[in-house]
Design a protein around this motif. Structure first.
Motif, PDB file in Angstrom:
ATOM      1  N   CYS A  39       0.839  -1.209   0.000  1.00 36.69           N
ATOM      2  CA  CYS A  39       0.000   0.000   0.000  1.00 36.69           C
ATOM      3  C   CYS A  39       0.869   1.252   0.000  1.00 36.69           C
ATOM      4  CB  CYS A  39      -0.925   0.013   1.211  1.00 36.69           C
ATOM      5  SG  CYS A  39      -2.284  -1.145   1.108  1.00 36.69           S
ATOM      6  N   LEU A  40       1.932   1.249   0.792  1.00 34.81           N
ATOM      7  CA  LEU A  40       2.836   2.399   0.811  1.00 34.81           C
ATOM      8  C   LEU A  40       3.540   2.579  -0.532  1.00 34.81           C
ATOM      9  CD1 LEU A  40       4.350   2.061   4.389  1.00 34.81           C
ATOM     10  CD2 LEU A  40       2.705   3.760   3.583  1.00 34.81           C
ATOM     11  N   LEU A  41       3.940   1.472  -1.153  1.00 37.78           N
ATOM     12  CA  LEU A  41       4.550   1.564  -2.490  1.00 37.78           C
ATOM     13  C   LEU A  41       3.553   2.094  -3.511  1.00 37.78           C
ATOM     14  CD1 LEU A  41       6.657  -1.720  -2.707  1.00 37.78           C
ATOM     15  CD2 LEU A  41       7.512   0.616  -2.740  1.00 37.78           C
ATOM     16  N   THR A  42       2.311   1.665  -3.411  1.00 37.70           N
ATOM     17  CA  THR A  42       1.285   2.137  -4.341  1.00 37.70           C
ATOM     18  C   THR A  42       1.026   3.630  -4.136  1.00 37.70           C
ATOM     19  OG1 THR A  42       0.245  -0.036  -4.205  1.00 37.70           O
ATOM     20  CG2 THR A  42      -1.046   1.715  -5.177  1.00 37.70           C
ATOM     21  N   ILE A  43       0.985   4.071  -2.902  1.00 34.88           N
ATOM     22  CA  ILE A  43       0.773   5.503  -2.635  1.00 34.88           C
ATOM     23  C   ILE A  43       1.944   6.308  -3.168  1.00 34.88           C
ATOM     24  CG2 ILE A  43       0.668   7.218  -0.779  1.00 34.88           C
ATOM     25  CD1 ILE A  43      -1.013   5.178   0.806  1.00 34.88           C
ATOM     26  N   ARG A  44       3.152   5.786  -3.007  1.00 37.29           N
ATOM     27  CA  ARG A  44       4.338   6.495  -3.504  1.00 37.29           C
ATOM     28  C   ARG A  44       4.312   6.610  -5.034  1.00 37.29           C
ATOM     29  NH1 ARG A  44      10.319   4.832  -1.831  1.00 37.29           N
ATOM     30  NH2 ARG A  44      10.117   6.517  -0.328  1.00 37.29           N
ATOM     31  N   LYS A  45       3.870   5.554  -5.731  1.00 35.51           N
ATOM     32  CA  LYS A  45       3.868   5.557  -7.195  1.00 35.51           C
ATOM     33  C   LYS A  45       2.633   6.247  -7.789  1.00 35.51           C
ATOM     34  CE  LYS A  45       7.575   3.056  -7.778  1.00 35.51           C
ATOM     35  NZ  LYS A  45       8.753   3.527  -8.472  1.00 35.51           N
ATOM     36  N   SER A  46       1.593   6.463  -6.978  1.00 32.39           N
ATOM     37  CA  SER A  46       0.356   7.050  -7.490  1.00 32.39           C
ATOM     38  C   SER A  46       0.489   8.556  -7.659  1.00 32.39           C
ATOM     39  CB  SER A  46      -0.802   6.754  -6.538  1.00 32.39           C
ATOM     40  OG  SER A  46      -1.040   5.381  -6.464  1.00 32.39           O
ATOM     41  N   GLU A  47      -0.391   9.072  -8.506  1.00 27.39           N
ATOM     42  CA  GLU A  47      -0.390  10.506  -8.782  1.00 27.39           C
ATOM     43  C   GLU A  47      -1.734  11.111  -8.381  1.00 27.39           C
ATOM     44  OE1 GLU A  47       0.042  10.467 -12.953  1.00 27.39           O
ATOM     45  OE2 GLU A  47       2.121   9.835 -12.915  1.00 27.39           O
ATOM     46  N   GLY A  48      -1.699  12.222  -7.735  1.00 33.88           N
ATOM     47  CA  GLY A  48      -2.875  13.043  -7.453  1.00 33.88           C
ATOM     48  C   GLY A  48      -4.071  12.325  -6.885  1.00 33.88           C
ATOM     49  N   ASN A  49      -5.112  12.179  -7.702  1.00 37.74           N
ATOM     50  CA  ASN A  49      -6.389  11.648  -7.232  1.00 37.74           C
ATOM     51  C   ASN A  49      -6.468  10.123  -7.290  1.00 37.74           C
ATOM     52  OD1 ASN A  49      -6.400  11.482  -9.966  1.00 37.74           O
ATOM     53  ND2 ASN A  49      -8.348  12.520 -10.288  1.00 37.74           N
ATOM     54  N   LYS A  50      -5.401   9.446  -7.658  1.00 36.01           N
ATOM     55  CA  LYS A  50      -5.392   7.975  -7.683  1.00 36.01           C
ATOM     56  C   LYS A  50      -4.910   7.386  -6.356  1.00 36.01           C
ATOM     57  CE  LYS A  50      -4.667   7.436 -12.621  1.00 36.01           C
ATOM     58  NZ  LYS A  50      -3.812   6.821 -13.636  1.00 36.01           N
ATOM     59  N   VAL A  51      -4.874   8.196  -5.330  1.00 33.19           N
ATOM     60  CA  VAL A  51      -4.352   7.769  -4.037  1.00 33.19           C
ATOM     61  C   VAL A  51      -5.469   7.295  -3.108  1.00 33.19           C
ATOM     62  CG1 VAL A  51      -2.950   8.523  -2.075  1.00 33.19           C
ATOM     63  CG2 VAL A  51      -2.490   9.422  -4.322  1.00 33.19           C
ATOM     64  N   LYS A  52      -6.707   7.472  -3.488  1.00 33.44           N
ATOM     65  CA  LYS A  52      -7.829   7.189  -2.596  1.00 33.44           C
ATOM     66  C   LYS A  52      -7.924   5.696  -2.231  1.00 33.44           C
ATOM     67  CE  LYS A  52     -12.645   8.383  -2.036  1.00 33.44           C
ATOM     68  NZ  LYS A  52     -13.798   9.041  -2.631  1.00 33.44           N
TER      69      LYS A  52
END
Length: 111
Positions: A39-52
């Motif tokens: 989840c932390l890796l996904t948040i780091r790689k996500s941009e803007g509004n794709k973090v929800k």
């Protein structure tokens, strides 16, 4: 790469939910740790509004870890001796001895 991390974080979050509900104690911390990491890796790689979605998955994983750690620390496994069962076991042994003595007595009477 972000999609792979998202899929892995989703899968491990589901495993974390299942393992935390089942009585597996600290074994559930393994999928929980992996879920938090992905989840932390996904948040780091996500941009803007794709973090929800990754934030929701991270929240669920953290809640599972709190639940498992709380369950491990607060609930103690105790073995209680069942007095009625022990009493029944003793009575059954005594009855069996009486029956054997009666059978021996009948055998002696026949001879």
């Amino acid at each position: 790469m972000q999609k792979i991390y998202l899929i892995l974080s989703f899968v491990f979050t589901l495993l974390a939910l299942v393992f935390s509900i089942m009585p597996m104690d600290t074994i559930a911390l393994l999928p929980i740790g992996l879920a938090i990491a992905f989840c932390l890796l996904t948040i780091r790689k996500s941009e803007g509004n794709k973090v929800k979605i990754p934030k929701w998955l991270l929240t669920i994983s953290v809640l599972c870890s709190v639940f498992v750690i709380g369950k491990t620390l607060l609930i103690k496994d105790e073995v209680v001796v069942d007095q009625t069962f022990e009493q029944q076991k003793i009575e059954t042994k005594q009855e069996a001895k009486k029956e054997l003595e009666e059978l021996e007595q009948l055998e002696n009477d026949l001879e």
